[in-house]
Design a protein around this motif. Structure first.
Motif: not given
Length: 110
Positions: A69-77
């Protein structure tokens, strides 16, 4: 509709793909599940969106059954911990399993 796992609360830590810029995002979940597999199944069956680990969603992204949905965003490692009950030296088969796990996980480029 946001599908939350048991460890996700009303505020998510989101980063850019380089893990540089941290954003705290308040979310209201429509569903809360206690396993990653359940969250994935709900997403695959078009029941909402979820923040899931890359290793879990990779095959579904490749086949097109889900999309970012938001390809330039990720969760924390998240770090993996390998626990065993041996207090002294652990058996060689556990050491070998751990080495194989690290090798194939590193090879997956996640």
């Amino acid at each position: 509709k946001f599908i939350a796992t048991a460890w996700q609360h009303d505020e998510l830590q989101l980063f850019d793909n380089a893990l540089n810029n941290k954003h705290l995002v308040k979310v209201t979940h429509s569903t809360k599940v206690n396993t990653l597999v359940t969250a994935l199944e709900l997403v695959v069956n078009d029941m909402g969106i979820a923040l899931l680990p890359e290793f879990l969603v990779q095959p579904h992204l490749a086949e097109g059954s889900i999309e970012r949905v938001i390809p330039d965003t990720r969760g924390r490692a998240w770090h993996f911990y390998f626990l065993h009950k041996y207090q002294g030296e652990k058996p060689i088969h556990l050491t070998r399993f751990y080495e194989l796990f690290r090798y194939y996980f590193a090879k997956s480029n996640i």
